[in-house]
Design a protein around this motif. Structure first.
Motif, short mmCIF file in Angstrom:
data_model
loop_
_atom_site.label_atom_id
_atom_site.label_comp_id
_atom_site.label_asym_id
_atom_site.label_seq_id
_atom_site.Cartn_x
_atom_site.Cartn_y
_atom_site.Cartn_z
N ALA A 194 -22.51 59.91 51.67
CA ALA A 194 -21.89 58.91 50.78
C ALA A 194 -21.43 57.70 51.58
N GLN A 198 -22.70 53.97 50.84
CA GLN A 198 -21.75 52.88 50.59
C GLN A 198 -21.98 51.73 51.57
N LYS A 204 -21.69 51.50 45.02
CA LYS A 204 -20.28 51.48 45.43
C LYS A 204 -19.66 52.88 45.41
N TYR A 205 -20.03 53.66 44.39
CA TYR A 205 -19.47 55.02 44.25
C TYR A 205 -20.61 56.03 44.22
N ALA A 208 -20.87 61.46 42.02
CA ALA A 208 -20.40 61.59 40.64
C ALA A 208 -20.17 63.07 40.34
N PHE A 260 -15.26 58.14 47.37
CA PHE A 260 -16.70 57.93 47.11
C PHE A 260 -17.02 58.05 45.62
N MET A 261 -15.97 58.19 44.80
CA MET A 261 -16.20 58.37 43.37
C MET A 261 -15.52 57.24 42.59
N ASP A 262 -15.98 57.03 41.38
CA ASP A 262 -15.41 56.01 40.50
C ASP A 262 -13.89 56.25 40.37
N PRO A 263 -13.07 55.20 40.42
CA PRO A 263 -11.61 55.39 40.33
C PRO A 263 -11.19 56.07 39.01
N VAL A 265 -12.66 58.64 37.71
CA VAL A 265 -13.43 59.90 37.68
C VAL A 265 -12.73 61.00 36.88
N GLN A 276 -23.56 57.74 34.55
CA GLN A 276 -23.47 57.08 35.86
C GLN A 276 -24.83 57.09 36.54
N ALA A 282 -24.48 55.96 40.63
CA ALA A 282 -24.20 57.04 41.58
C ALA A 282 -25.52 57.53 42.18
#
Lengths: 438, 289
Positions: A194, A198, A204-205, A208, A260-263, A265, A276, A282
């Motif tokens: 990840a 990135q 960006k993320y 998932a 590394f995950m969507d804020p 999540v 995603q 992702a």
């Protein structure tokens, strides 16, 4: 008067037309009776017409079995009824129908997580005698012994397995190939991959996971603890394991993935994680195997041809993966008045070879030999995953404790509560639950 | 009217009220004092369920959130409902069509409306409004994972779904304002804002009170929209009282009927408390009428 009536009619027509136009956007179904197989459903015709009501949620994995049951067993004065329903609705109706001396449903779609709780309360009919009686007729010896074990409580079988789901990792082969990455086999490797993705700046993320705070997050935590070799409760001493080091390590492992995950999540269920991937937001996702088929459909996913699959990683190395084995099957409520032989014939016929084949690739059938590595793009990953899943916890307290501690797990993973405080709270909640099971 | 005729006419209503209101209320109060599962006889536990709810910080937060949401939404509904009704009242032949379109958000089931509303803000599903606002502000807004943005989204959705009702009722009130009163004020040279503030609003005060009563009851029972709009409600402190009942008593096949009933009794008390000023006003007007 006439004018005002005309206006009123116009008003009503506009309102109805507009609401129909809007609501029609969500119309349609992902399930189809076309998945129903025609099988031999043998039972002695009842003296009077009988209705058999089936409670089963709709999904592409379960529908082939339900549809087969309805199509093949509605005959000789027996009508098999099944109304569409979602999973949450099934959960609520199951509780209600099992509550009293009589219930609405004669056959229940059930899953290993709750079978022990219902069985311990005497809500389900043991199936061992019927299983033995009809094994030869319906080839039930080919139903996976491991999955039967998941549906067994206190030495008795309470549900006939139809299909199972286990975690599978889906990843973007193009992204991985471009960066020279291999599918991760541990959480550390997943973080490394990840980080590189990135750094490449495209995604960006990259990771998932379904971590919905009101449901999936507890499965994720259970999977992480399982991969570290710990159950929620030590069944021998009946003491919770939340004060053990593995409970803290599981939190640390899941929290280590947050960068590394969507804020958001903790608001993502499995469909949101699928979305995603569809969006290209992702590069890797871990979900139940039943969700993988959607990812391979070009009509859903513009990256369908780039999707590849692997068994999920383990949290810290070792043989047990970050994984949960969820087995679905058919149960007969203890409070049904219908003939048990007839009901068992109906459910046994629905898990036969034809309906099991019809459920592939959406499902991982309980019938051995139906799914092979060539059955679907992710079949090999699913077969690798199922052999390395943490052992099930077939105890009546498991689902109760899970519900109790879920908000605490969410608070800890989201950083609202410290890991030691969360562990102490969970230990306290689980201890209180276990007091109900002397 | 003879006594027999009187009872003949009144009895059906009394029976329906007793069956649909009094009996359920009695059962709710009885269960609130018991530990009870579906289909089983309960065990008397005194005030344990009330103690459980009243000592749970989550319940306190749920009450606070629900009351704040109610105050903000009801005030907004009355102001916007009045403005919208005034505009619609001034329309000519197009009024039925405009009304029909405005009613769409009211006839859509709240859980469906909530899901559709959530897509406007969800970057994962397109999120047009989220995109526009993020572009405008230059930063991502976590509508589903941050407390205040989520509260704003929930309040906006609640207003969106209930505004047509408020507008429709106020419109009916505006149409009952005597034209001669309005004309007299205009002849006296009253500016528009004074016409509304000193003439029309006092005339439709009863209607506005009715809108407030119904809206307060509706918003205090907010549930459906939160399922779609606030999946992280517990962690954000955006759990409504009804969502709290569902989460602690019924989620995932839970059977805490006693606890659920106790919270419902407390909610009824809260509703009565918040409606008291309005009901007292109506009663006073009725006495003077």
């Amino acid at each position: 008067m006439i004018r005002s009536r005309t206006r009123l009619t116009c008003l009503a027509v506009v309102a109805v037309a507009a609401s129909l136009a809007v609501s029609a956007c969500g119309a349609g179904s992902r399930t189809a009776a076309a998945t129903a197989a025609q099988v031999d459903c043998q039972f002695t015709a009842p003296a009077q017409p009988v209705s058999v009501n089936v409670l089963a949620y709709n999904s592409s994995a379960v529908d082939p079995f339900t549809n087969t049951m309805v199509k093949s067993c509605t005959r000789d004065g027996v009508t098999v009824n099944h109304e569409p329903i979602d999973f949450a609705g099934q959960v609520q109706k199951t509780t209600a129908t099992l509550a009293g001396a009589t219930g609405t449903y004669d056959i229940l779609e059930n899953y290993g997580f709750v079978v022990p709780t219902q069985a311990a309360a005497g809500k389900l009919r043991p199936l061992d005698d019927l299983f033995a009686k009809y094994t030869a007729q319906y080839g039930l010896d080919r139903i996976s012994p491991e999955m039967r074990k998941v549906m067994t409580y206190d030495g008795k079988l309470y549900a006939l397995p139809m299909q199972a789901q286990m975690y599978v990792m889906a990843y973007r082969k193009d992204v991985f190939d471009q960066l020279g990455l291999k599918p991760p086999t541990t959480f550390a490797e997943m973080r490394d991959a990840a980080t590189k993705i990135q750094a490449a700046g495209q995604i960006k993320y990259p990771i998932a996971l379904p971590l919905l705070a009101s449901s999936d997050i507890i499965t994720a935590y259970d999977s992480a603890m399982g991969s570290l070799g710990a159950n929620f409760v030590d069944p021998g001493s009946k003491t919770p394991n939340f004060d053990k080091p593995q409970a803290a390590q599981a939190f640390e492992a899941l929290r280590s993935l947050l960068p590394f995950m969507d804020p958001q999540v903790a608001t993502f269920d499995q469909p949101a994680v699928q979305q995603q991937i569809y969006n290209g937001g992702a590069a890797m996702a871990i979900m139940f195997s039943g969700r993988m088929n959607d990812l391979t459909q070009a009509s859903n996913n513009r990256f369908a041809s780039q999707m590849a699959f692997a068994a999920p990683p383990s949290v810290a190395g070792g043989d047990i993966l970050y994984n949960t084995l969820s087995v679905d099957g058919w149960s007969i409520p203890a409070n049904t008045k219908a003939d048990p032989d007839m009901l068992f014939s109906i459910i046994a016929s629905s898990v036969g070879p034809d309906s099991s084949k019809a459920s592939v690739p959406a499902a991982f059938p309980a019938r051995q030999g139906v799914l092979t590595e060539s059955s679907s793009p992710y079949a090999a990953a699913a077969l690798a995953s199922i052999t390395k899943a943490p052992p099930a916890e077939p105890y009546p307290w498991t689902s109760v404790i899970s519900n109790e501690i879920r908000p605490v797990v969410a608070d800890v993973i989201l950083g609202k509560t410290s890991i030691p405080d969360g562990q102490a709270k969970m230990q306290q909640l689980a201890t209180a639950v276990l007091k109900q099971y002397p | 009217m003879r006594r027999r005729e009187f009872f003949g006419f009144v009895a059906p209503s009394v029976l329906v009220m007793a069956g649909l209101l009094v009996l359920p209320l009695y059962q709710t109060i009885a269960w609130s004092l018991q530990r009870v599962n579906y289909g089983e006889t309960g065990t008397f536990v005194g005030l344990d369920n009330y103690t459980h709810a009243l000592t749970d910080p989550r319940f306190g937060q749920a009450v606070l959130f629900t009351v704040e949401l109610t105050l903000v939404v009801v005030a907004t509904l009355i102001v916007l409902g009045y403005l919208l009704a005034t505009l619609v009242n001034g329309l000519g032949r197009s009024r039925p069509f405009v009304l029909g379109i405005l009613l769409v958000s009211y006839v859509i089931p709240q859980v469906v409306g909530g899901a559709m509303f959530s897509w406007l803000f969800n970057s994962n599903f397109g999120g047009v409004l989220n995109f526009l606002l993020s572009t405008l502000l230059g930063q991502d807004i976590l509508w589903f994972a941050s407390t205040w943005p989520n509260r704003i989204m929930v309040a906006l959705n609640t207003v969106w779904s209930m505004l047509p009702f408020a507008m429709l009722v106020i419109l009916a009130g505006l149409q009952s304002v005597p034209e001669e009163v309005v004309e007299a004020a205009q002849i006296d040279g009253a500016p528009t804002w004074r016409l509304h503030w000193n003439v029309i609003i006092p005339t439709v005060r009863g209607t506005l009170g009715f809108v407030a009563i119904i809206s307060i009851m509706d918003v205090l029972r907010a549930f459906d929209q939160l399922i779609a709009l606030s999946p992280q409600a517990v962690q954000l402190g955006n759990e409504s009282v009804m969502l709290y009942v569902f989460n602690v008593a019924f989620q995932d096949g839970g059977q805490q009927l006693g606890l659920g009933s106790a919270v419902n009794v407390l909610l009824i008390a809260l509703i009565c408390l918040m409606l008291y000023p309005f009901i007292r006003g109506i009663a006073r007007e009725a006495r003077h009428a």
